[in-house]
Design a protein around this motif. Structure first.
Motif, PDB file in Angstrom:
ATOM      1  N   SER A   1      92.336  91.871  27.442  1.00  0.00           N
ATOM      2  CA  SER A   1      93.754  91.758  27.144  1.00  0.00           C
ATOM      3  C   SER A   1      94.335  90.539  28.008  1.00  0.00           C
ATOM      4  CB  SER A   1      94.331  93.184  27.444  1.00  0.00           C
ATOM      5  OG  SER A   1      93.959  93.494  28.802  1.00  0.00           O
ATOM      6  N   ARG A   2      95.647  90.495  28.029  1.00  0.00           N
ATOM      7  CA  ARG A   2      96.150  89.786  28.821  1.00  0.00           C
ATOM      8  C   ARG A   2      96.108  90.231  30.293  1.00  0.00           C
ATOM      9  NH1 ARG A   2     100.443  86.781  27.690  1.00  0.00           N
ATOM     10  NH2 ARG A   2     101.113  87.057  29.660  1.00  0.00           N
TER      11      ARG A   2
ATOM     12  N   SER B   1     103.800  95.079  27.205  1.00  0.00           N
ATOM     13  CA  SER B   1     102.461  95.411  27.040  1.00  0.00           C
ATOM     14  C   SER B   1     102.403  96.851  27.033  1.00  0.00           C
ATOM     15  CB  SER B   1     101.673  94.822  28.272  1.00  0.00           C
ATOM     16  OG  SER B   1     101.651  93.488  28.368  1.00  0.00           O
ATOM     17  N   VAL B   2     103.293  97.650  27.906  1.00  0.00           N
ATOM     18  CA  VAL B   2     103.272  98.995  28.017  1.00  0.00           C
ATOM     19  C   VAL B   2     103.903  99.569  26.709  1.00  0.00           C
ATOM     20  CG1 VAL B   2     104.684 100.931  29.081  1.00  0.00           C
ATOM     21  CG2 VAL B   2     103.740  99.073  30.652  1.00  0.00           C
TER      22      VAL B   2
ATOM     23  N   ASP C   1     108.749  95.597  29.166  1.00  0.00           N
ATOM     24  CA  ASP C   1     107.465  95.257  29.258  1.00  0.00           C
ATOM     25  C   ASP C   1     106.751  95.765  28.179  1.00  0.00           C
ATOM     26  OD1 ASP C   1     104.530  95.547  30.029  1.00  0.00           O
ATOM     27  OD2 ASP C   1     104.915  96.292  31.855  1.00  0.00           O
TER      28      ASP C   1
ATOM     29  N   GLU D   1      99.467  92.559  21.370  1.00  0.00           N
ATOM     30  CA  GLU D   1      99.700  91.861  22.535  1.00  0.00           C
ATOM     31  C   GLU D   1      99.475  90.324  22.329  1.00  0.00           C
ATOM     32  OE1 GLU D   1      99.548  92.983  27.408  1.00  0.00           O
ATOM     33  OE2 GLU D   1      97.703  92.976  25.962  1.00  0.00           O
TER      34      GLU D   1
ATOM     35  N   MET E   1     106.282  90.354  29.582  1.00  0.00           N
ATOM     36  CA  MET E   1     107.739  90.742  29.972  1.00  0.00           C
ATOM     37  C   MET E   1     108.538  89.937  29.192  1.00  0.00           C
ATOM     38  SD  MET E   1     106.646  93.029  32.165  1.00  0.00           S
ATOM     39  CE  MET E   1     108.452  93.498  33.108  1.00  0.00           C
TER      40      MET E   1
ATOM     41  N   ASN F   1      98.237  89.486  32.736  1.00  0.00           N
ATOM     42  CA  ASN F   1      99.637  89.879  33.229  1.00  0.00           C
ATOM     43  C   ASN F   1     100.448  90.350  32.235  1.00  0.00           C
ATOM     44  OD1 ASN F   1      99.214  88.615  36.053  1.00  0.00           O
ATOM     45  ND2 ASN F   1      99.005  86.761  35.020  1.00  0.00           N
ATOM     46  N   HIS F   2     101.134  91.489  32.475  1.00  0.00           N
ATOM     47  CA  HIS F   2     101.964  92.171  31.290  1.00  0.00           C
ATOM     48  C   HIS F   2     102.820  91.154  30.843  1.00  0.00           C
ATOM     49  CE1 HIS F   2     101.309  96.577  32.331  1.00  0.00           C
ATOM     50  NE2 HIS F   2     100.145  96.000  32.562  1.00  0.00           N
TER      51      HIS F   2
ATOM     52  N   LYS G   1      92.744 104.535  31.401  1.00  0.00           N
ATOM     53  CA  LYS G   1      92.427 103.415  32.088  1.00  0.00           C
ATOM     54  C   LYS G   1      91.259 103.270  32.827  1.00  0.00           C
ATOM     55  CE  LYS G   1      94.657 100.385  35.650  1.00  0.00           C
ATOM     56  NZ  LYS G   1      95.750 100.251  36.750  1.00  0.00           N
TER      57      LYS G   1
END
Length: 494
Positions: free
Chosen positions: A479-480, A169-170, A167, A306, A485, A482-483, A204
């Protein structure tokens, strides 16, 4: 039932105010869509208002009048129009409107991002630019950025060896947070250091509250009712951050006599204790600026990286060109150094193109400080101005094939993204241009270069690059949705 009467009375007062404004102001306003009583044009917006405003502007023009609640709002959607508001009449539109989240979290908007324009804001911005965001200060943290990137690369190499789906994004958000905390506070933080819910969870929630629709921002007469409970939640978050920042400052004060400090807290406290600021400057101002640096620095850089990495994955041909440049300028089996960045011309084009299509702040928010005329249109005092950077990046009069990702369009071009060329203003322009531009660009370029140089990127489950979705999650930082992956594939053993 008493609250229903209260809301009805407040709504009636708002309507009377709007009627008064309509009767008083018969000057030529910009064209725009028809609105509804009370709510104005809110019904025309969806989850991605920058995209909705772009479509409306295509019909009504690059300077468009709208109204959200009781707030007249001018939407600016072309480079020429942006230049009028951000350069020609820059001083008139240098203010920020009241913002509930910034009011509670930013110590009554004493911060830089949402601070009201005036002598204090000018002095504080100058101080931050010279003391916190200068080239000298940015270069001071280069070894730290290199060390953090090394940690990320090593962890990704392990994932690559195991063919694990990562992931990103994380991972990107985590390294951005660590770099920001090291620069601002001098150390990284464990998840429970901020609150029992965890550092990431509080951050968050804070960003979500700051970006959420707040009745008080658009219906000032209803602000005192706090119908959504947002003021209550913001006050609670404010107490959490205030206690956290007080603890950090106290720790730095205690260590002052033991060692020389280099992070942002040390710098700000040194200025506070010296009395050399030259303007009203106390702990509230220090905490407001530190929180600005934390919130603005973490999410903006992460979102930009990202989006850029997403475009790398979607465009294998451009990825190969970028990797070839990195091999030539950096060399195989080598880590990218910040000294390499100025020589990486295609990387520069790639980042510009990514920021053109994916500005992390798609709407720049300004406020008129007096009645004025722009391009023959009357702009009323205290009108809100939204510069739609997302729409400007897709203006067919400014860009050939604006929906196509093509970094080559910048080869041999003088168009820059520092606020001089109004067809590309991801960092804003004029007095309200982002003071952290150089730091942000350095972090984004370095992370993207390192990730592309060290790895190839494969989508899981046999997905093709063109299958990667690019849906947006609108907010203070877009941001996106969806993450991201992906499976990293080692290119070098470094």
């Amino acid at each position: 039932m008493a609250w229903i009467w209260t809301v009805a009375i407040a709504a009636a007062i708002t309507l009377l105010h709007l009627l008064h404004q309509w009767r008083r102001n018969k000057k030529k306003l910009p064209p725009g869509p028809k609105g509804l009583p009370i709510i104005g044009h809110f019904h025309l917006l969806s989850n991605n208002p920058h995209q909705d405003l772009h479509q409306l502007a295509r019909k009504h023009g690059p300077i468009m009048y709208t109204r959200f609640g009781s707030v007249p709002t001018i939407v600016v959607s072309s480079p020429a129009a942006a230049e009028l508001f951000l350069k020609t009449h820059d001083l008139i539109f240098a203010n920020r409107p009241h913002h509930e989240a910034a009011y509670y979290l930013g110590y009554q908007q004493r911060n830089i991002v949402f601070g009201r324009y005036g002598a204090y804001w000018r002095n504080m911005r100058k101080l931050c630019t010279l003391e916190l965001l200068s080239t000298l200060k940015i270069d001071q943290f280069a070894p730290m950025r290199k060390a953090e990137l090394r940690i990320l690369v090593d962890s990704l190499r392990q994932a690559a060896a195991a063919r694990e789906t990562v992931d990103m994004s994380v991972r990107i958000a985590s390294i951005s947070a660590d770099m920001t905390c090291l620069m601002v506070f001098g150390r990284k933080f464990a998840d429970r250091d901020l609150d029992e819910r965890g550092f990431k969870e509080v951050m968050k929630e804070t960003m979500e509250e700051a970006a959420a629709f707040n009745l008080g921002d658009y219906f000032p007469y209803l602000r005192w009712l706090d119908l959504q409970g947002s003021a209550r939640r913001l006050k609670k978050l404010s107490k959490i951050f205030d206690a956290f920042l007080e603890k950090i400052i106290d720790e730095h004060v205690e260590k002052e006599e033991k060692e020389d400090g280099h992070d942002f807290v040390d710098t700000m406290m040194s200025i506070l204790h010296s009395g050399e600021a030259g303007f009203d400057f106390d702990r509230r101002h220090v905490k407001a600026v530190l929180l600005d640096m934390l919130l603005a620095g973490m999410d903006t850089s992460a979102a930009a990286v990202e989006w850029a990495l997403s475009e790398v994955i979607r465009h294998p041909r451009e990825m190969k060109k970028l990797q070839k440049e990195l091999e030539e300028m950096v060399g195989p089996n080598q880590m990218v150094e910040e000294s390499h960045l100025s020589s990486l011309k295609y990387l520069d084009c790639f980042i510009k193109e990514s920021m053109r299509l994916h500005p992390v702040g798609p709407l720049l928010i300004h406020e008129a400080m007096e009645d004025c005329e722009v391009n023959g249109f009357h702009i009323p005092n205290r009108a809100r101005v939204l510069v739609n950077v997302w729409a400007i990046g897709r203006d067919p009069d400014a860009w050939v094939d604006p929906e196509t990702f093509a970094p080559e369009r910048f080869l041999g071009s003088n168009v820059d993204l520092r606020g001089r060329d109004f067809q590309l203003i991801p960092f804003g322009s004029g007095r309200r241009g982002c003071p952290g531009l150089q730091l942000g660009l350095t972090m984004v370029r370095l992370m993207v270069a390192q990730l592309v140089h060290c790895f190839n990127w494969v989508l899981p489950h046999g997905m093709m690059p063109a299958d990667l979705d690019m849906f947006e999650n609108f907010g203070l930082v877009t941001s996106r949705a969806n993450h991201l992956m992906v499976i990293p594939v080692n290119r070098w053993d470094i």
